[in-house]
Motif scaffolding. Sequence first.
Motif, PDB file in Angstrom:
ATOM      1  N   SER A  10     -20.486  30.744   3.591  1.00 19.35           N
ATOM      2  CA  SER A  10     -21.517  30.027   4.035  1.00 19.35           C
ATOM      3  C   SER A  10     -22.369  30.981   5.175  1.00 19.35           C
ATOM      4  O   SER A  10     -21.790  31.682   5.945  1.00 19.35           O
ATOM      5  N   VAL A  11     -23.689  30.802   5.205  1.00 14.40           N
ATOM      6  CA  VAL A  11     -24.531  31.508   5.920  1.00 14.40           C
ATOM      7  C   VAL A  11     -24.977  30.664   7.267  1.00 14.40           C
ATOM      8  O   VAL A  11     -25.267  29.445   6.698  1.00 14.40           O
ATOM      9  N   ALA A  12     -25.025  30.822   8.355  1.00 11.99           N
ATOM     10  CA  ALA A  12     -25.460  30.027   9.337  1.00 11.99           C
ATOM     11  C   ALA A  12     -26.879  29.604   9.125  1.00 11.99           C
ATOM     12  O   ALA A  12     -27.762  30.291   8.594  1.00 11.99           O
ATOM     13  N   HIS A  13     -27.098  28.342   9.163  1.00  7.13           N
ATOM     14  CA  HIS A  13     -28.304  27.773   8.972  1.00  7.13           C
ATOM     15  C   HIS A  13     -28.914  26.965   9.989  1.00  7.13           C
ATOM     16  O   HIS A  13     -28.432  25.689  10.194  1.00  7.13           O
ATOM     17  N   VAL A  14     -29.154  27.703  11.272  1.00 11.76           N
ATOM     18  CA  VAL A  14     -29.648  27.068  12.355  1.00 11.76           C
ATOM     19  C   VAL A  14     -31.100  26.851  12.671  1.00 11.76           C
ATOM     20  O   VAL A  14     -31.823  28.005  12.592  1.00 11.76           O
ATOM     21  N   HIS A  15     -31.647  25.655  13.225  1.00 13.19           N
ATOM     22  CA  HIS A  15     -33.037  25.636  13.486  1.00 13.19           C
ATOM     23  C   HIS A  15     -33.023  25.258  14.799  1.00 13.19           C
ATOM     24  O   HIS A  15     -32.276  24.483  15.603  1.00 13.19           O
ATOM     25  N   GLY A  16     -34.354  25.155  15.478  1.00 13.04           N
ATOM     26  CA  GLY A  16     -34.609  24.908  16.834  1.00 13.04           C
ATOM     27  C   GLY A  16     -34.330  23.363  17.236  1.00 13.04           C
ATOM     28  O   GLY A  16     -34.042  23.060  18.149  1.00 13.04           O
ATOM     29  N   SER A  17     -34.567  22.577  16.125  1.00  9.04           N
ATOM     30  CA  SER A  17     -34.184  21.100  16.402  1.00  9.04           C
ATOM     31  C   SER A  17     -32.772  20.955  16.400  1.00  9.04           C
ATOM     32  O   SER A  17     -32.223  19.609  16.960  1.00  9.04           O
ATOM     33  N   HIS A  18     -31.740  21.720  15.927  1.00  7.46           N
ATOM     34  CA  HIS A  18     -30.427  21.444  15.826  1.00  7.46           C
ATOM     35  C   HIS A  18     -29.668  21.010  17.293  1.00  7.46           C
ATOM     36  O   HIS A  18     -29.062  20.132  17.008  1.00  7.46           O
ATOM     37  N   PRO A  19     -29.879  21.789  18.016  1.00 13.26           N
ATOM     38  CA  PRO A  19     -29.353  21.266  19.308  1.00 13.26           C
ATOM     39  C   PRO A  19     -29.843  19.932  19.936  1.00 13.26           C
ATOM     40  O   PRO A  19     -28.833  19.205  20.238  1.00 13.26           O
ATOM     41  N   GLU A  20     -30.903  19.532  19.579  1.00 14.53           N
ATOM     42  CA  GLU A  20     -31.243  18.114  20.093  1.00 14.53           C
ATOM     43  C   GLU A  20     -30.797  17.199  19.122  1.00 14.53           C
ATOM     44  O   GLU A  20     -30.252  16.029  19.672  1.00 14.53           O
ATOM     45  N   ILE A  21     -30.550  17.555  17.759  1.00 13.05           N
ATOM     46  CA  ILE A  21     -29.792  16.718  16.957  1.00 13.05           C
ATOM     47  C   ILE A  21     -28.370  16.480  17.105  1.00 13.05           C
ATOM     48  O   ILE A  21     -27.848  15.375  17.159  1.00 13.05           O
ATOM     49  N   VAL A  22     -27.735  17.825  17.539  1.00 13.45           N
ATOM     50  CA  VAL A  22     -26.377  17.482  18.175  1.00 13.45           C
ATOM     51  C   VAL A  22     -26.259  16.860  19.280  1.00 13.45           C
ATOM     52  O   VAL A  22     -25.373  15.762  19.274  1.00 13.45           O
ATOM     53  N   LYS A  23     -27.138  16.661  20.088  1.00 22.65           N
ATOM     54  CA  LYS A  23     -26.889  16.021  21.422  1.00 22.65           C
ATOM     55  C   LYS A  23     -27.375  14.357  21.086  1.00 22.65           C
ATOM     56  O   LYS A  23     -26.774  13.669  21.549  1.00 22.65           O
ATOM     57  N   ARG A  24     -28.057  13.995  19.907  1.00 15.37           N
ATOM     58  CA  ARG A  24     -28.385  12.721  19.834  1.00 15.37           C
ATOM     59  C   ARG A  24     -26.999  12.261  18.926  1.00 15.37           C
ATOM     60  O   ARG A  24     -26.565  10.935  19.314  1.00 15.37           O
ATOM     61  N   LEU A  25     -26.345  13.116  18.128  1.00 19.13           N
ATOM     62  CA  LEU A  25     -25.423  12.534  17.415  1.00 19.13           C
ATOM     63  C   LEU A  25     -24.223  12.545  18.373  1.00 19.13           C
ATOM     64  O   LEU A  25     -23.305  11.489  18.141  1.00 19.13           O
ATOM     65  N   LYS A  26     -23.835  13.128  19.285  1.00 23.53           N
ATOM     66  CA  LYS A  26     -22.835  13.245  20.433  1.00 23.53           C
ATOM     67  C   LYS A  26     -23.069  11.860  21.060  1.00 23.53           C
ATOM     68  O   LYS A  26     -22.008  11.274  21.319  1.00 23.53           O
ATOM     69  N   ARG A  27     -24.193  11.523  21.405  1.00 22.95           N
ATOM     70  CA  ARG A  27     -24.704  10.249  22.205  1.00 22.95           C
ATOM     71  C   ARG A  27     -24.198   9.098  21.215  1.00 22.95           C
ATOM     72  O   ARG A  27     -23.593   8.114  21.763  1.00 22.95           O
TER      73      ARG A  27
END
Length: 92
Positions: free
Chosen positions: A2-19
């Motif tokens: 699998s190739v890394a597929h990271v977008h600028g919004s991903h850190p914010e999404i991760v933060k929301r999901l961890k919350r």
Amino acid sequence: MSVAHVHGSHPEIVKRLKRAEGHLRSVVEMIEAGRPCLDIAQQLHAVEAAITKAKRTLIHDHLDHCLDHVIGAIPRAARAPIEEFKAITKYL
């Protein structure tokens, strides 16, 4: 592989999901502690809303970046169908 597929919004999404994950753990504790159903339902609603928002953000980001990558840059006037599609995804 699998190739890394990271977008600028991903850190914010991760933060929301961890919350949301933390809130979900709290809901389980509330149930185990015998808290009132209304309180539990309110917290579950908050968890659900957070996950829905994260999903919507991910889908919109995908449309903005991945779809544009495939079809290429198009003039703003021609983006109407894509913008309409994005708008309708809020009902997913």
